[in-house]
Design a protein around this motif. Structure first.
Motif, PDB file in Angstrom:
ATOM      1  N   SER A  98       0.825  -1.207   0.000  1.00 10.31           N
ATOM      2  CA  SER A  98       0.000   0.000   0.000  1.00 10.31           C
ATOM      3  C   SER A  98       0.863   1.263   0.000  1.00 10.31           C
ATOM      4  CB  SER A  98      -0.923  -0.008   1.217  1.00 10.31           C
ATOM      5  OG  SER A  98      -1.607   1.207   1.332  1.00 10.31           O
ATOM      6  N   LEU A  99       1.913   1.281   0.804  1.00 11.96           N
ATOM      7  CA  LEU A  99       2.802   2.444   0.828  1.00 11.96           C
ATOM      8  C   LEU A  99       3.484   2.650  -0.525  1.00 11.96           C
ATOM      9  CD1 LEU A  99       4.443   2.118   4.362  1.00 11.96           C
ATOM     10  CD2 LEU A  99       2.900   3.932   3.586  1.00 11.96           C
ATOM     11  N   HIS A 100       3.921   1.566  -1.138  1.00 16.77           N
ATOM     12  CA  HIS A 100       4.548   1.681  -2.460  1.00 16.77           C
ATOM     13  C   HIS A 100       3.541   2.169  -3.504  1.00 16.77           C
ATOM     14  CE1 HIS A 100       8.644   0.335  -1.847  1.00 16.77           C
ATOM     15  NE2 HIS A 100       8.186  -0.599  -1.032  1.00 16.77           N
ATOM     16  N   ASN A 106       1.598   9.287  -5.839  1.00 18.49           N
ATOM     17  CA  ASN A 106       1.898  10.623  -5.335  1.00 18.49           C
ATOM     18  C   ASN A 106       3.354  10.685  -4.880  1.00 18.49           C
ATOM     19  OD1 ASN A 106       1.917  13.167  -4.270  1.00 18.49           O
ATOM     20  ND2 ASN A 106       0.416  12.765  -2.670  1.00 18.49           N
ATOM     21  N   SER A 107       4.252  10.855  -5.822  1.00 13.94           N
ATOM     22  CA  SER A 107       5.677  10.865  -5.507  1.00 13.94           C
ATOM     23  C   SER A 107       6.126  12.147  -4.816  1.00 13.94           C
ATOM     24  CB  SER A 107       6.496  10.635  -6.773  1.00 13.94           C
ATOM     25  OG  SER A 107       6.257  11.677  -7.695  1.00 13.94           O
ATOM     26  N   THR A 108       5.236  13.110  -4.669  1.00  8.95           N
ATOM     27  CA  THR A 108       5.590  14.363  -3.997  1.00  8.95           C
ATOM     28  C   THR A 108       5.397  14.290  -2.482  1.00  8.95           C
ATOM     29  OG1 THR A 108       3.360  15.280  -4.263  1.00  8.95           O
ATOM     30  CG2 THR A 108       4.961  15.738  -6.014  1.00  8.95           C
ATOM     31  N   ASP A 109       4.676  13.287  -2.008  1.00  8.70           N
ATOM     32  CA  ASP A 109       4.373  13.186  -0.581  1.00  8.70           C
ATOM     33  C   ASP A 109       5.550  12.550   0.161  1.00  8.70           C
ATOM     34  OD1 ASP A 109       3.385  12.794   1.972  1.00  8.70           O
ATOM     35  OD2 ASP A 109       1.414  12.132   1.285  1.00  8.70           O
ATOM     36  N   ARG A 110       6.372  13.383   0.751  1.00  8.02           N
ATOM     37  CA  ARG A 110       7.564  12.899   1.468  1.00  8.02           C
ATOM     38  C   ARG A 110       7.193  12.166   2.759  1.00  8.02           C
ATOM     39  NH1 ARG A 110      11.466  12.643  -2.262  1.00  8.02           N
ATOM     40  NH2 ARG A 110      11.752  14.620  -3.295  1.00  8.02           N
ATOM     41  N   ASP A 111       6.020  12.434   3.293  1.00 12.21           N
ATOM     42  CA  ASP A 111       5.580  11.733   4.506  1.00 12.21           C
ATOM     43  C   ASP A 111       5.435  10.228   4.250  1.00 12.21           C
ATOM     44  OD1 ASP A 111       5.535  14.026   6.053  1.00 12.21           O
ATOM     45  OD2 ASP A 111       3.394  14.387   5.727  1.00 12.21           O
ATOM     46  N   LYS A 118      10.532   4.339   8.206  1.00 14.15           N
ATOM     47  CA  LYS A 118      10.229   4.143   9.634  1.00 14.15           C
ATOM     48  C   LYS A 118       9.581   2.779   9.892  1.00 14.15           C
ATOM     49  CE  LYS A 118       7.416   6.318  13.193  1.00 14.15           C
ATOM     50  NZ  LYS A 118       6.502   7.423  13.461  1.00 14.15           N
ATOM     51  N   TYR A 119       8.546   2.456   9.134  1.00 14.47           N
ATOM     52  CA  TYR A 119       7.819   1.206   9.340  1.00 14.47           C
ATOM     53  C   TYR A 119       8.647  -0.022   8.961  1.00 14.47           C
ATOM     54  CZ  TYR A 119       3.544   4.065   9.672  1.00 14.47           C
ATOM     55  OH  TYR A 119       2.586   4.979  10.031  1.00 14.47           O
ATOM     56  N   ASN A 120       9.566   0.152   8.031  1.00 19.43           N
ATOM     57  CA  ASN A 120      10.345  -0.998   7.563  1.00 19.43           C
ATOM     58  C   ASN A 120      11.251  -1.567   8.642  1.00 19.43           C
ATOM     59  OD1 ASN A 120      10.840  -2.726   5.223  1.00 19.43           O
ATOM     60  ND2 ASN A 120      12.936  -1.935   5.370  1.00 19.43           N
ATOM     61  N   TRP A 121      11.510  -0.813   9.710  1.00 17.80           N
ATOM     62  CA  TRP A 121      12.308  -1.368  10.804  1.00 17.80           C
ATOM     63  C   TRP A 121      11.659  -2.628  11.374  1.00 17.80           C
ATOM     64  CZ3 TRP A 121      17.151  -0.715  11.369  1.00 17.80           C
ATOM     65  CH2 TRP A 121      17.763   0.483  11.016  1.00 17.80           C
ATOM     66  N   VAL A 122      10.349  -2.692  11.324  1.00 19.46           N
ATOM     67  CA  VAL A 122       9.654  -3.895  11.816  1.00 19.46           C
ATOM     68  C   VAL A 122      10.070  -5.105  10.972  1.00 19.46           C
ATOM     69  CG1 VAL A 122       7.410  -4.994  12.196  1.00 19.46           C
ATOM     70  CG2 VAL A 122       7.719  -2.547  12.685  1.00 19.46           C
ATOM     71  N   ARG A 123      10.138  -4.933   9.666  1.00 23.84           N
ATOM     72  CA  ARG A 123      10.548  -6.052   8.810  1.00 23.84           C
ATOM     73  C   ARG A 123      12.022  -6.391   8.997  1.00 23.84           C
ATOM     74  NH1 ARG A 123       8.186  -5.582   2.828  1.00 23.84           N
ATOM     75  NH2 ARG A 123       9.516  -3.755   2.838  1.00 23.84           N
TER      76      ARG A 123
END
Length: 141
Positions: A98-100, A106-111, A118-123
């Motif tokens: 979903s994030l990808h 929307n490649s302009t949304d830096r958030d 940030k979330y990938n640390w879980v993986r």
């Protein structure tokens, strides 16, 4: 040592190396692209990385399921291994795809790009845990 268990350990280790590269190099680099360049690069990146990650994750899951099916008794390590793998699959399917997709639209949304890092640390923790659990299991055999 059983060849299938060694193969699984090598796949687990390969995924650890890959997830660390993604976490430390690839995902943070998205923030350095202009929105225009990211909108071109990101779809190429996702196709290319999927061609590497998907077979490894499928092999990891397949071997773990095979080992569970062929064992008459399940060890603590096998159960934890499969639970961690299933968790990783669920996170990948429900959160990261979903994030990808949001980045592609929307490649302009830096958030969104920051959340990906940030979330990938879980993986990262999951892939490392899977490898460590299986490495410890092999030492216990």
């Amino acid at each position: 040592m059983n060849a299938i268990i060694l193969t699984k350990l090598l796949i687990d280790f390969g995924l650890v190396v890959l997830i660390w590269m993604v976490q430390i190099i690839i995902y943070p680099s998205f923030l350095h692209y202009t929105s225009e360049k990211l909108s071109v690069w990101h779809p190429l990146y996702t196709r290319k990385i999927t061609s590497i990650v998907a077979p490894l994750m499928l092999a990891q899951l397949s071997i773990s399921v095979y080992l569970m099916i062929t064992q008459l008794t399940y060890s603590f390590y096998e159960i934890i291994d499969l639970l961690l793998i299933a968790t990783n699959w669920l996170l990948t399917m429900l959160v990261f795809i979903s994030l990808h997709e949001k980045i592609e639209h929307n490649s302009t949304d830096r958030d969104i790009q920051t959340k990906l890092v940030k979330y990938n640390w879980v993986r990262v923790v999951l892939f490392c845990s899977i490898f460590l659990f299986n490495f410890i299991n092999i030492l216990a055999i």
